[in-house]
Design an enzyme around this catalytic site. Structure first.
Site, PDB file in Angstrom:
ATOM      1  N   ASP A   1      -4.429   1.929 -39.188  1.00 34.62           N
ATOM      2  CA  ASP A   1      -3.446   2.675 -38.413  1.00 34.62           C
ATOM      3  C   ASP A   1      -4.026   3.484 -37.254  1.00 34.62           C
ATOM      4  O   ASP A   1      -4.243   2.976 -36.179  1.00 34.62           O
ATOM      5  CB  ASP A   1      -2.628   3.572 -39.359  1.00 34.62           C
ATOM      6  CG  ASP A   1      -1.782   2.766 -40.317  1.00 34.62           C
ATOM      7  OD1 ASP A   1      -2.137   1.602 -40.560  1.00 34.62           O
ATOM      8  OD2 ASP A   1      -0.778   3.277 -40.838  1.00 34.62           O
TER       9      ASP A   1
ATOM     10  N   GLU B   1      -2.359   8.620 -52.868  1.00 32.02           N
ATOM     11  CA  GLU B   1      -2.661   7.677 -51.794  1.00 32.02           C
ATOM     12  C   GLU B   1      -4.031   7.949 -51.174  1.00 32.02           C
ATOM     13  O   GLU B   1      -4.778   7.030 -50.865  1.00 32.02           O
ATOM     14  CB  GLU B   1      -1.568   7.784 -50.720  1.00 32.02           C
ATOM     15  CG  GLU B   1      -1.772   6.874 -49.519  1.00 32.02           C
ATOM     16  CD  GLU B   1      -0.726   7.112 -48.439  1.00 32.02           C
ATOM     17  OE1 GLU B   1      -0.561   6.241 -47.572  1.00 32.02           O
ATOM     18  OE2 GLU B   1      -0.074   8.183 -48.439  1.00 32.02           O
TER      19      GLU B   1
END
Length: 868
Positions: A603, A835
């Site tokens: 990302d 996460e």
């Protein structure tokens, strides 16, 4: 997690002619097994000339002209109606149509907890299924609230599977403030059962009211309210039992019929004094079912002051919701049996075996089987205490329990569309099914391509047959060009979780080919029980049956894997031979500090400040090496593919060329590997007054560049810098390996007490926001998937002869210890696996429970590393 792209990414296709004996062309042009052309260099037979009359020749040409004209016209007309390539399926037999995925295998996996976005959701692996699910009324901030869909806003203390075997058993604990639910799922195939067998759900409700300081909350928690429902996606009417509210007279509460399973029945039994109410709905929409239930209860509460369903049903209802209320604590069992209505159905006997004490015994047996299987796979008993082992079991259970089944059509964006939101700006993929694990039940409850490669590193060790099934489903999503959409948003339930602008997938966007991770070849540690599939076949690590099925899978999948490799090879190349970069970054952005490379999976990891086709991305080059290595290894195993073995061997040879890698990506000043591109460090975000379309000015955060960029190495050290280490390209005796180990152990670069950070503290973009609202994601925090691959590399170098062997071993052991201690500590403190983890405090961050690739902590505990 891979983010979402709203842009039309750029892509460049290069046409490079292959030259015999030139290794470099192998990286640009490989074999094309699904479009073969005849070799024009072969000798043709001589052409014979006949003596014919001129009139015959002219007549023949006249007729031929009109025939050709007609054919061309037909082709043009038909061509206008041809399916666009981007939504044309790959022209080869489906992988999941292999015999090994049919018959008993397919039926054994028919029912399951395949609706991972729900706290408890059951469906069949068929496009239009009978659905089942659980809701309950919780108490939050002194008010009743409905629970159904997993979401962070529910603020549950913890939830997740403590045991799940991915096939026929699971046990889950949900702690909702002071209310605790334990749900168990059991599936059986008995004599008399219909297709897919029977299943049962047990729900136990308890509360911790002695901890409540509020008398109001204590009062609210005296009674528990559960809502269990069945919904038929085919629209078949569900029949309500006449005595549905009197379960002490009969346990049967609903029945129906379907083509797949025949007649079926739902039974409810409870040893406690519970009250049952119901409501039936007729609708095609199932994703907003909790709203229908709340509206029904709300109307009853306003009319009669009762918190209960209306005991009414729409005509031909295809949804039945049953409210089960009782004084806490209480327990209830729901048994679903198929193939009913025949003399041999043994209905009462089957219901008895799925409820009460029989169910209790069966659940205990399944839990023991799980524990035994867990120890066989991961061998933690002699390494860790109960506290750590509990986390390991939760990791694999939630990954397996998060496997879902989805069916629908991906929405594909068209490049260059004038109006991105209009109907002509996108196309729909063909209707497709996907059986896959998911990264995170509340936030990412759908399939992500590169995540799935990491998921399978764990799943195949647990159940090779399920792993191959999942891999086959993913490969069958490939289009004719060899592209696979990276995010799978299939079906109304999945679509309901995503804002409209994030749904379209861009056919020029790549995603790391991480599925090759589970296929990779492994020349080291040949006797390891943890070797990946291809190497395992070579060394007879599997049973005869497993080997046969893996070989059949690879033979069928090869043409798709080859097309996938060629898609990358032709759409993601750089200007330099054997260089690659992630195509599709936004070169015109004025709001991003550094244009994201969402397609890389990393990302917002910093790349060149100004995207151009001069870029070279070291991570993509290493992914291509992994793919080429795997293709070479698979072609060696399959006789029919021997002809292409040298092509992939040549590609792998070029991409693993240490000197060439160093020329392209190694920076002597930084002592590590970096991207290359048009870059300047003089970029920042500043507030500016911007004139809007209607003449109004607004204050916005805009990108400002105060220096002309130039072609150079991009000076950001992070995970990307370690990809050559992860790929074991660096020779064990090379001083560069020593420099990499220096960087890993440097507290200003990678090292923390909790794992390796994603971006060096020395980077100008370390923990910087990318836009006004986009917080740093891969700019410093700790990610488990990359730490696992780095640990695997360190393990490799710790077993290779060389001057850095002992140092690699010491770093590996300390890093492993830090990661395990932090993840285990966080789990017991917060109730979740996360996460990502904060590089300063070790605290869990982001989505949770994130039991996708963070579940790799279990492989770290088991020291089950990938091999080179």
């Amino acid at each position: 997690m891979t983010g979402h792209s709203r842009r039309n990414p750029r892509s460049r296709n290069k046409s490079v002619s292959a030259v015999d004996g030139d290794d470099d062309t192998a990286v640009r042009q490989g074999p094309d097994t699904y479009r073969r052309h005849r070799d024009r260099s072969k000798l043709r037979p001589s052409i014979r000339i006949f003596n014919v009359s001129l009139k015959v020749m002219v007549g023949f040409c006249f007729v031929a002209f009109f025939v050709i004209f007609y054919l061309i016209r037909s082709l043009v007309v038909v061509g206008d109606h041809r399916t666009p390539r981007v939504i044309t399926p790959f022209p080869a037999p489906k992988v999941i149509d292999l015999p090994q995925f049919q018959g008993e295998h397919k039926e054994s996996l028919y029912w399951g907890t395949y609706r991972p976005h729900l706290y408890l959701g059951i469906r069949a692996r068929t496009p239009r299924s009978l659905l089942a699910g659980l809701m309950w009324i919780g108490v939050q901030n002194g008010r009743y609230v409905m629970r159904h869909v997993c979401q962070d806003s529910d603020e549950l203390s913890t939830y997740g599977w403590t045991h799940h075997n991915a096939r026929d058993f699971g046990h889950q604990v949900i702690v909702d403030q002071d209310l605790t639910l334990a749900t168990s799922f059991l599936k059986t195939k008995e004599s008399g059962s219909g297709y897919g067998g029977d299943w049962s759900v047990r729900i136990e409700v308890n509360s911790k009211t002695w901890f409540c300081r509020s008398e109001e909350v204590k009062e609210l928690l005296k009674t528990g309210h559960l809502f269990f429902y069945l919904a038929d996606e085919d629209g078949n009417a569900l029949r309500l039992s006449r005595d549905a509210m009197n379960i002490h007279e009969t346990s049967l509460i609903a029945s129906g019929s379907r083509r797949d399973i025949g007649n079926w029945q739902l039974h409810l039994e409870s040893r406690d004094d519970v009250e049952v109410h119901f409501s039936g709905f007729k609708t095609e929409h199932f994703h907003n079912l909790s709203e229908l239930v709340q509206e029904n209860i709300g109307a009853q509460a306003r009319k009669f002051g009762r918190l209960q369903l209306s005991d009414t049903s729409d005509d031909s209802s295809n949804i039945l919701v049953f409210q089960i209320s009782g004084r806490i604590p209480f327990r209830t069992d729901l048994a679903f049996i198929s193939g009913t209505g025949f003399p041999s159905s043994r209905e009462e006997e089957r219901v008895n075996s799925l409820t009460g004490s029989s169910l209790t015994d069966r659940l205990k047996e399944k839990e023991l089987e799980f524990d035994t299987r867990f120890e066989e796979c991961f061998s933690l008993a002699n390494k860790f205490d109960l506290e750590s082992t509990t986390v390991g079991k939760a990791a694999v259970s939630n990954l397996l329990g998060g496997i879902g089944y989805f069916y629908g059509r991906s929405k594909i964006a068209l490049p260059g569309a004038s109006h991105p939101g209009s109907r002509d700006s996108f196309l729909f993929y063909w209707p497709a099914e996907l059986y896959t694990a998911v990264p995170c039940r509340p936030v990412f409850p759908r399939g992500f391509l590169w995540d799935e490669g990491f998921h399978q590193l764990l799943i195949w060790r647990w159940d090779i047959h399920i792993s191959l099934d999942i891999l086959g489903h993913w490969l069958d999503l490939m289009n004719i060009d060899g592209w696979i959409p990276r995010e799978q948003i299939l079906g109304a339930e999945a679509l309901s979780k995503i804002p409209e602008e994030f749904i379209p997938q861009y056919p020029s966007n790549a995603n790391p080919p991480a599925l090759f991770l589970v296929l990779r070849v492994s020349p080291a540690n040949m006797n390891s029980q943890y070797t990946e599939l291809v190497h395992g076949l070579k060394k007879n690590a599997f049973t005869e049956t497993e080997s046969s099925k893996i070989s059949s899978f690879l033979e069928r999948a090869f043409v798709r894997l080859e097309a996938w490799f060629q898609w990358f090879n032709t759409t993601q190349p750089g200007k330099e031979a054997s260089s690659f970069y992630w195509h599709g970054r936004d070169s015109s952005t004025i709001r991003e500090l550094n244009p994201k490379a969402l397609m890389s999976g990393l990302d917002d990891y910093p790349r060149a400040s100004h995207p151009t086709d001069d870029e070279r991305h070291v991570d993509l080059r290493c992914w291509m090496l992994l793919a080429a290595d795997c293709m070479h290894a698979i072609s060696e195993l399959t006789v029919k593919r021997k002809r292409v073995e040298t092509v992939y061997s040549s590609a792998a040879k070029i991409l693993s060329d240490f000197e060439l890698l160093n020329q392209m990506h190694f920076d002597d000043a930084y002592g590590t590997y970096l991207d290359f591109g048009n870059h300047t460090e003089k970029v920042r975000l500043i507030w500016k007054e911007v004139m809007g379309e209607q003449g109004f000015t607004t204050r916005q955060l805009i990108r400002e560049v105060s220096e002309t960029p130039r072609l150079r190495m991009v000076p950001h050290i992070g995970y990307v810098s370690l990809f050559p280490l992860m790929g074991r390209i660096i020779p064990p005796e090379s001083p560069i390996l020593g420099k990499q180990l220096d960087l890993i152990s440097n507290r200003s670069i990678f090292w923390t007490n909790y794992g390796l950070r994603s971006l060096s503290k020395t980077s100008s973009l370390y923990m910087k926001y990318n836009t006004e609202h986009e917080a740093p994601y891969w700019r410093g925090t700790i990610w488990m998937n990359m730490n696992y691959l780095i640990l695997s590399a360190l393990n490799h170098y710790a077993t290779e002869h060389g001057p850095y062997r002992e140092r690699a071993k010491d770093i590996r052991d300390e890093l492993r210890s830090n990661i395990i201690r932090n993840v285990v500590g966080n789990y017991h403190k917060t109730g979740y696996i996360w996460e990502q983890y904060n590089q300063k405090t070790g605290k869990g961050k982001g989505a949770h429970p994130f039991t996708g690739w963070t579940s790799l902590v279990l492989l770290i505990m088991a020291e089950a590393y990938t091999e080179s």
